[in-house]
Design a protein around this motif. Structure first.
Motif, PDB file in Angstrom:
ATOM      1  N   GLY A  18       0.610  -0.704   0.083  1.00  0.00           N
ATOM      2  CA  GLY A  18       0.051   0.064  -0.186  1.00  0.00           C
ATOM      3  C   GLY A  18       0.730   0.999   0.237  1.00  0.00           C
ATOM      4  N   GLU A  23      -0.263   3.837   6.522  1.00  0.00           N
ATOM      5  CA  GLU A  23      -1.016   2.658   7.009  1.00  0.00           C
ATOM      6  C   GLU A  23      -2.421   2.728   7.742  1.00  0.00           C
ATOM      7  N   HIS A  26      -4.925   3.970   5.737  1.00  0.00           N
ATOM      8  CA  HIS A  26      -5.796   3.295   4.828  1.00  0.00           C
ATOM      9  C   HIS A  26      -6.848   3.375   4.273  1.00  0.00           C
ATOM     10  N   SER A  30      -9.054   5.086   1.157  1.00  0.00           N
ATOM     11  CA  SER A  30     -10.280   4.450   0.261  1.00  0.00           C
ATOM     12  C   SER A  30     -10.805   4.985  -0.350  1.00  0.00           C
ATOM     13  N   ALA A  83      -5.785  -2.598  -4.963  1.00  0.00           N
ATOM     14  CA  ALA A  83      -5.767  -1.467  -4.057  1.00  0.00           C
ATOM     15  C   ALA A  83      -6.480  -1.181  -3.414  1.00  0.00           C
ATOM     16  N   ILE A  86      -6.319  -4.172  -0.664  1.00  0.00           N
ATOM     17  CA  ILE A  86      -4.729  -3.660   0.437  1.00  0.00           C
ATOM     18  C   ILE A  86      -5.480  -2.745   1.967  1.00  0.00           C
ATOM     19  N   PHE A  87      -6.447  -1.227   1.305  1.00  0.00           N
ATOM     20  CA  PHE A  87      -6.924  -0.356   2.471  1.00  0.00           C
ATOM     21  C   PHE A  87      -7.834  -1.254   3.119  1.00  0.00           C
ATOM     22  N   LYS A  92      -3.086  -8.640   1.678  1.00  0.00           N
ATOM     23  CA  LYS A  92      -2.016  -7.538   0.459  1.00  0.00           C
ATOM     24  C   LYS A  92      -0.953  -8.588  -0.521  1.00  0.00           C
ATOM     25  N   HIS A 178       4.414   0.164  -2.824  1.00  0.00           N
ATOM     26  CA  HIS A 178       2.572   0.353  -3.547  1.00  0.00           C
ATOM     27  C   HIS A 178       1.522  -0.158  -3.627  1.00  0.00           C
ATOM     28  N   THR A 179       0.417   0.042  -4.445  1.00  0.00           N
ATOM     29  CA  THR A 179      -0.517   0.287  -4.226  1.00  0.00           C
ATOM     30  C   THR A 179      -1.153  -0.964  -5.469  1.00  0.00           C
ATOM     31  N   TYR A 180       0.297  -1.092  -6.694  1.00  0.00           N
ATOM     32  CA  TYR A 180       0.213  -2.018  -7.629  1.00  0.00           C
ATOM     33  C   TYR A 180       1.159  -2.236  -7.969  1.00  0.00           C
ATOM     34  N   THR A 280      -0.006   5.990  -8.302  1.00  0.00           N
ATOM     35  CA  THR A 280      -1.678   6.300  -8.305  1.00  0.00           C
ATOM     36  C   THR A 280      -2.355   7.344  -8.531  1.00  0.00           C
TER      37      THR A 280
END
Length: 312
Positions: A18, A23, A26, A30, A83, A86-87, A92, A178-180, A280
């Motif tokens: 993420g 964190e 998050h 989102s 993403a 993850i959030f 993850k 990263h988110t992706y 992002t």
């Protein structure tokens, strides 16, 4: 913590972390992410629906808008669902194959998006500089062929990236901040020699941006020259108005991409969470705003939206 203590044995599995340092936020991050995604889907699906439904919009310019909307739906969908997982749920993990698949489709769609913008610039050039031959030069069939050429170019240019990544060794550290799965972010966690990967990624970025922006700049240079030859101010205004939406989309599409590519590789003093947020958002913000810009600036689309809105 067990998810982070990955060994080098077995099929590679990565952890998408993420946005490092944020964190705890998050769940709040989102909210704008999901909002941008929903608006992007609604706007782009609306463009595709209108172009498909209305026979009066079965023209090259609107076919290009439909293609642009399709790539934008694909780009945002490649990134946002994972993403949000993850959030919201801290899901993850991503396999090597999943990561390479995301990279492949994301970059193919991004390069395809750039090719469509070039074709749209050519469309505006023909419409303004050679309007009498517009219908014969730019037919729907020819636009479809140009779209296919753009897709083939994208696949051929992107395919080496996942293949080069697959040959790299990944040791104990498989955490991608990263988110992706961005290409350079995956390259950075390898414990092998990544010079070829980094060089290829950088060359492709600048070749695509450089070549496509040069073609777009050439088209608009010829457009400006043609407009300056027109004596009527009203004709000046009408000609330039037809290009305004496209120019806005170009600025929003290329400026953040180039800035993010440069800062990710050379901006060592910039915080990691800033890199990731930018990388992002430059995928989400243009895909949300582009259909709105075309809807506002294009009279036929605006009228059709009003038509269907009044029916509700």
């Amino acid at each position: 913590m067990e998810a982070f203590n990955l060994t080098s044995s077995g099929p590679p599995t990565f952890i998408l972390n993420g946005i490092p340092g944020l964190e705890d936020a998050h769940i709040w991050i989102s909210i704008p992410f999901s909002t941008l995604y929903i608006i992007s889907l609604l706007g782009n699906f609306m463009v595709m629906f209108l172009v498909t439904k209305e026979e009066t919009l079965h023209k090259p310019m609107y076919l290009l808008l439909c293609m642009l909307a399709l790539t934008e739906i694909g780009i945002s969908t490649c990134v946002v669902p994972k993403a949000l997982c993850i959030f919201w749920f801290s899901f993850k993990g991503i396999t090597m194959d999943g990561c390479l698949t995301q990279i492949f489709f994301l970059y193919v769609l991004a390069i395809m998006h750039s090719a469509i913008l070039v074709t749209m610039a050519f469309d505006r050039y023909i419409a303004i500089c050679d309007p009498l031959r517009y219908a014969t030069i730019l037919t729907n069939t020819r636009i479809a062929k140009l779209g296919l050429v753009g897709l083939i170019r994208a696949v051929l240019l992107v395919l080496p990236e996942p293949l080069l990544l697959r040959r790299l060794p990944f040791c104990a550290n498989r955490v991608i901040h990263h988110t992706y799965c961005e290409h350079i972010a995956v390259v950075k966690i390898s414990c092998g020699d990544t010079r070829i990967n980094q060089t290829y990624g950088l060359v492709i970025t600048f070749v695509i941006i450089g070549l496509d922006l040069t073609l777009i700049g050439l088209s608009y240079g010829l457009i400006i020259r043609a407009v300056l030859r027109i004596s009527s101010k009203k004709a000046h205004q009408k000609a330039l108005n037809t290009c305004t939406a496209h120019i806005c989309v170009i600025l929003m599409s290329y400026s953040p991409v180039l800035f993010s590519a440069l800062t990710h590789r050379f901006g060592q003093g910039i915080a990691a969470h800033v890199h990731i947020l930018l990388a992002t958002l430059y995928l989400l913000v243009p895909t949300m705003l582009n259909p709105i810009i075309y809807g506002v600036k294009t009279k036929e689309l605006r009228d059709k939206v009003g038509k269907y809105t009044c029916r509700m």
